[in-house]
Scaffold this motif. Structure first.
Motif, PDB file in Angstrom:
ATOM      1  N   UNK A 168      -1.674   7.841  18.270  1.00  0.00           N
ATOM      2  CA  UNK A 168      -0.946   9.231  17.427  1.00  0.00           C
ATOM      3  C   UNK A 168      -1.821   9.385  16.317  1.00  0.00           C
ATOM      4  N   UNK A 169      -1.701  10.667  15.955  1.00  0.00           N
ATOM      5  CA  UNK A 169      -2.247  11.021  14.626  1.00  0.00           C
ATOM      6  C   UNK A 169      -2.067  10.109  13.352  1.00  0.00           C
ATOM      7  N   UNK A 170      -0.824   9.478  13.293  1.00  0.00           N
ATOM      8  CA  UNK A 170      -0.360   8.443  12.322  1.00  0.00           C
ATOM      9  C   UNK A 170      -1.291   7.288  12.481  1.00  0.00           C
ATOM     10  N   UNK A 171      -1.538   6.702  13.498  1.00  0.00           N
ATOM     11  CA  UNK A 171      -2.265   5.528  13.815  1.00  0.00           C
ATOM     12  C   UNK A 171      -3.728   5.875  13.554  1.00  0.00           C
ATOM     13  N   UNK A 172      -4.403   6.946  14.071  1.00  0.00           N
ATOM     14  CA  UNK A 172      -5.763   7.347  13.629  1.00  0.00           C
ATOM     15  C   UNK A 172      -5.978   7.498  12.268  1.00  0.00           C
ATOM     16  N   UNK A 173      -5.058   7.969  11.733  1.00  0.00           N
ATOM     17  CA  UNK A 173      -5.130   8.522  10.195  1.00  0.00           C
ATOM     18  C   UNK A 173      -5.180   7.019   9.401  1.00  0.00           C
ATOM     19  N   UNK A 174      -4.562   6.037   9.703  1.00  0.00           N
ATOM     20  CA  UNK A 174      -4.502   4.755   8.964  1.00  0.00           C
ATOM     21  C   UNK A 174      -5.843   4.063   9.339  1.00  0.00           C
ATOM     22  N   UNK A 175      -6.155   4.286  10.567  1.00  0.00           N
ATOM     23  CA  UNK A 175      -7.538   3.414  11.072  1.00  0.00           C
ATOM     24  C   UNK A 175      -8.729   4.206  10.320  1.00  0.00           C
ATOM     25  N   UNK A 176      -8.720   5.566  10.178  1.00  0.00           N
ATOM     26  CA  UNK A 176      -9.680   6.111   9.370  1.00  0.00           C
ATOM     27  C   UNK A 176     -10.093   5.575   8.086  1.00  0.00           C
ATOM     28  N   UNK A 177      -8.734   5.445   7.594  1.00  0.00           N
ATOM     29  CA  UNK A 177      -8.490   5.148   6.227  1.00  0.00           C
ATOM     30  C   UNK A 177      -9.171   3.908   5.774  1.00  0.00           C
ATOM     31  N   UNK A 178      -8.645   2.955   6.648  1.00  0.00           N
ATOM     32  CA  UNK A 178      -9.333   1.437   6.475  1.00  0.00           C
ATOM     33  C   UNK A 178     -10.805   1.536   6.814  1.00  0.00           C
ATOM     34  N   UNK A 179     -11.598   2.377   7.639  1.00  0.00           N
ATOM     35  CA  UNK A 179     -12.892   2.362   7.726  1.00  0.00           C
ATOM     36  C   UNK A 179     -13.438   2.848   6.402  1.00  0.00           C
ATOM     37  N   UNK A 180     -13.128   4.119   5.845  1.00  0.00           N
ATOM     38  CA  UNK A 180     -13.672   4.756   4.815  1.00  0.00           C
ATOM     39  C   UNK A 180     -13.518   4.114   3.524  1.00  0.00           C
ATOM     40  N   UNK A 181     -12.615   3.377   3.201  1.00  0.00           N
ATOM     41  CA  UNK A 181     -12.311   2.698   1.931  1.00  0.00           C
ATOM     42  C   UNK A 181     -12.535   1.094   1.985  1.00  0.00           C
ATOM     43  N   UNK A 182     -12.838   0.790   3.421  1.00  0.00           N
ATOM     44  CA  UNK A 182     -13.178  -0.800   3.419  1.00  0.00           C
ATOM     45  C   UNK A 182     -11.870  -1.600   3.144  1.00  0.00           C
ATOM     46  N   UNK A 183     -10.621  -1.205   3.722  1.00  0.00           N
ATOM     47  CA  UNK A 183      -9.614  -1.983   3.525  1.00  0.00           C
ATOM     48  C   UNK A 183      -9.024  -2.530   4.981  1.00  0.00           C
ATOM     49  N   UNK A 184      -8.283  -3.284   4.884  1.00  0.00           N
ATOM     50  CA  UNK A 184      -7.689  -3.792   6.285  1.00  0.00           C
ATOM     51  C   UNK A 184      -6.289  -4.084   6.394  1.00  0.00           C
ATOM     52  N   UNK A 185      -5.509  -2.515   6.263  1.00  0.00           N
ATOM     53  CA  UNK A 185      -4.120  -2.809   6.185  1.00  0.00           C
ATOM     54  C   UNK A 185      -3.903  -2.688   7.529  1.00  0.00           C
ATOM     55  N   UNK A 186      -3.009  -3.802   7.776  1.00  0.00           N
ATOM     56  CA  UNK A 186      -2.297  -4.017   9.143  1.00  0.00           C
ATOM     57  C   UNK A 186      -1.857  -2.814   9.784  1.00  0.00           C
ATOM     58  N   UNK A 187      -2.020  -2.669  11.242  1.00  0.00           N
ATOM     59  CA  UNK A 187      -1.115  -1.616  11.946  1.00  0.00           C
ATOM     60  C   UNK A 187      -0.273  -2.184  12.664  1.00  0.00           C
TER      61      UNK A 187
END
Length: 329
Positions: A168-187
């Motif tokens: 879903x867009x909500x999932x994709x948005x979180x994964x992109x965020x993790x990738x771009x800012x080098x975080x690993x917030x669990x999904x």
């Protein structure tokens, strides 16, 4: 066989053939003449479900038949979408609320798909274009994106973000965020945006990228803190909330969109009637006001325009998924 008998037999056969050939055209002319099923590929309670229920009564009134909403959640929207694409008759009596996840993201996200959006479904009309909002539970000690990144990068961080489901867009948005800012917030994927939002409000999860229309009342009521919106421009409902790019995440932009589709092979006159009816609904000032109140502008347009959106977004979002390295199943 007597000549008269032969001629009578041939005449009857010809009449039957002509009648059979005329049936499809007659069915199109009489469309709709029975109940229409409106499949939502997510559980009740989320924005996708809300849109379907807002359109349900309008379609029923204008088409003169009963329209029922049928929620078929599961597999990131693939389950309900595949049912329409592969099982429903191509007669216009089964509509799909086609979301950007199963239509444009999932073909790259999943190694195998139960249907092919571009060939198994026929576009009818685009109905929404939602920005997302990055929000946190009030207990999270941050007030902006920079502080969230700093908190998420701590070794002992236990932050988790909720989504409406894989793909879903909500999932994709979180994964992109993790990738771009080098975080690993669990999904943590949920079976729809409604349950995910409920757990965010309850504090069971701390972070979510949600469609703005769903979360706006909770943000305004102080139950959630909005940190940024994912659109290119600020949203008029949250004028003091920056965009992700303004918050320092370069090039970050993602929106969720929805439309209506039917099974491929549905006769063009039926698709045209549905498209015309829906454009008429969206042109009604009173309905337009209600629609915009849920956080999306009225879109509308032609079936071909929606088809082109699906094609372009499949390419763009597919590249985003590959760059983020996200795969499922």
């Amino acid at each position: 066989m007597k000549r008269s008998t032969f001629l009578a037999t041939m005449s009857a056969a010809l009449s039957a053939a002509l009648f059979s050939a005329a049936l499809p055209a007659l069915a199109q002319d009489n469309y709709p003449s029975k109940t229409i099923r409106f499949v939502v590929p997510y559980p009740p309670g989320g924005p996708t479900d809300l849109m379907a229920r807002m359109l349900q009564s309008e379609l029923s009134t204008r088409l003169g038949v009963t329209v029922i909403v049928d929620n078929k959640g599961g597999a990131g929207g693939n389950l309900g979408s595949a049912e329409v694409a592969k099982q429903a008759p191509a007669d216009g009596y089964t509509l799909l609320l086609a979301a950007s996840g199963p239509m444009a993201v999932n073909p790259t996200l999943y190694r195998s798909m139960p249907f092919v959006p571009m060939t198994d479904l026929a576009p009818v009309i685009q109905i929404s274009s939602f920005p997302l909002v990055l929000e946190v539970h009030p207990s999270v000690p941050v007030n902006n994106v920079k502080e969230l990144v700093a908190l998420a990068q701590k070794p002992d961080s236990k932050l988790a973000f909720a989504s409406a489901g894989n793909g879903t867009p909500q999932h994709l948005a979180g994964e992109i965020f993790n990738t771009q800012v080098n975080t690993n917030i669990s999904h943590i994927p949920y079976r729809g945006a409604g349950p995910a939002l409920n757990d965010l409000i309850g504090g069971q999860v701390q972070v979510m990228f949600d469609i703005l229309g769903s979360s706006l009342p909770h943000i305004q009521g102080g139950k959630l803190k909005a940190l940024a919106v994912t659109s290119a421009k600020r949203h008029p409902s949250l004028p003091n909330v920056p965009t992700m790019m303004e918050a320092g995440i370069a090039g970050y932009e993602i929106t969720g969109w929805h439309g209506i589709a039917v099974r491929a092979g549905t006769p063009a006159p039926i698709i045209n009637k549905l498209n015309t009816t829906l454009n008429t609904i969206f042109s009604d000032p009173e309905f337009k006001k209600k629609w915009e109140a849920i956080g999306t502008p009225v879109v509308g347009g032609t079936a071909a325009q929606f088809g082109e959106l699906i094609r372009k977004e499949s390419i763009r979002l597919g590249q985003v998924v590959k760059k983020a390295g996200v795969t499922l199943d």
